[in-house]
Motif scaffolding. Sequence first.
Motif, PDB file in Angstrom:
ATOM      1  N   GLY A  43       0.756  -1.199   0.033  1.00 32.05           N
ATOM      2  CA  GLY A  43      -0.164  -0.101  -0.147  1.00 32.05           C
ATOM      3  C   GLY A  43       0.998   1.173  -0.051  1.00 32.05           C
ATOM      4  O   GLY A  43       2.133   1.185   0.178  1.00 32.05           O
ATOM      5  N   TYR A  65      -3.135   8.490   6.245  1.00 34.21           N
ATOM      6  CA  TYR A  65      -3.866   7.873   5.529  1.00 34.21           C
ATOM      7  C   TYR A  65      -3.320   6.529   4.591  1.00 34.21           C
ATOM      8  O   TYR A  65      -1.949   6.843   4.172  1.00 34.21           O
ATOM      9  CB  TYR A  65      -4.482   8.753   4.150  1.00 34.21           C
ATOM     10  CG  TYR A  65      -5.091   7.919   3.029  1.00 34.21           C
ATOM     11  CD1 TYR A  65      -6.464   7.610   3.593  1.00 34.21           C
ATOM     12  CD2 TYR A  65      -4.861   7.805   1.984  1.00 34.21           C
ATOM     13  CE1 TYR A  65      -7.339   6.857   2.371  1.00 34.21           C
ATOM     14  CE2 TYR A  65      -5.504   7.232   0.818  1.00 34.21           C
ATOM     15  CZ  TYR A  65      -6.528   6.659   1.168  1.00 34.21           C
ATOM     16  OH  TYR A  65      -7.559   6.053   0.355  1.00 34.21           O
ATOM     17  N   TYR A  67      -3.404   3.661   1.711  1.00 26.85           N
ATOM     18  CA  TYR A  67      -4.246   3.003   0.678  1.00 26.85           C
ATOM     19  C   TYR A  67      -3.720   1.839   0.100  1.00 26.85           C
ATOM     20  O   TYR A  67      -2.722   1.736  -0.016  1.00 26.85           O
ATOM     21  CB  TYR A  67      -4.274   4.092  -0.546  1.00 26.85           C
ATOM     22  CG  TYR A  67      -4.893   3.614  -1.898  1.00 26.85           C
ATOM     23  CD1 TYR A  67      -6.429   3.689  -1.883  1.00 26.85           C
ATOM     24  CD2 TYR A  67      -4.140   3.065  -2.930  1.00 26.85           C
ATOM     25  CE1 TYR A  67      -6.901   3.269  -2.925  1.00 26.85           C
ATOM     26  CE2 TYR A  67      -4.794   2.636  -4.088  1.00 26.85           C
ATOM     27  CZ  TYR A  67      -6.199   2.759  -4.014  1.00 26.85           C
ATOM     28  OH  TYR A  67      -6.747   2.188  -4.956  1.00 26.85           O
ATOM     29  N   ASP A  86      -8.291   0.271   3.259  1.00 30.73           N
ATOM     30  CA  ASP A  86      -7.878   1.667   3.338  1.00 30.73           C
ATOM     31  C   ASP A  86      -8.243   2.347   4.650  1.00 30.73           C
ATOM     32  O   ASP A  86      -9.324   1.781   5.356  1.00 30.73           O
ATOM     33  CB  ASP A  86      -8.987   2.776   2.288  1.00 30.73           C
ATOM     34  CG  ASP A  86      -8.596   2.145   1.011  1.00 30.73           C
ATOM     35  OD1 ASP A  86      -7.477   1.379   0.522  1.00 30.73           O
ATOM     36  OD2 ASP A  86      -9.520   2.543   0.221  1.00 30.73           O
TER      37      ASP A  86
END
Length: 98
Positions: A43, A65, A67, A86
């Motif tokens: 990720g 964050y 992803y 996520d």
Amino acid sequence: MKTEGQYPVFSELQPDGSFNYTTVSEKYDFGKNENQLRRLSMGLQGQVQVGYSIDKIDVFAGYNYLYGLSDTYKYDSPGDKKITRDSHMISIGAAYKF
């Protein structure tokens, strides 16, 4: 992995204020991978933080964050939809300097 324990069932509050308990005793075989999760995933992660110092007090805020790039399940999901993980995390804090 083996799990054993006794846990309160919070949704079953009794009139006297107590909770019913449930007993759990189960095993999970990682070799069989019963939940079909992949053990390796990739990720991208980004992070932003800001902070400010006022005399002896520091304040800060941050945002993370993540992803997911890889499909987290080994089997095809319904409709052949890619299932990724996520996540978002917001943090705030203060510190006092002695």
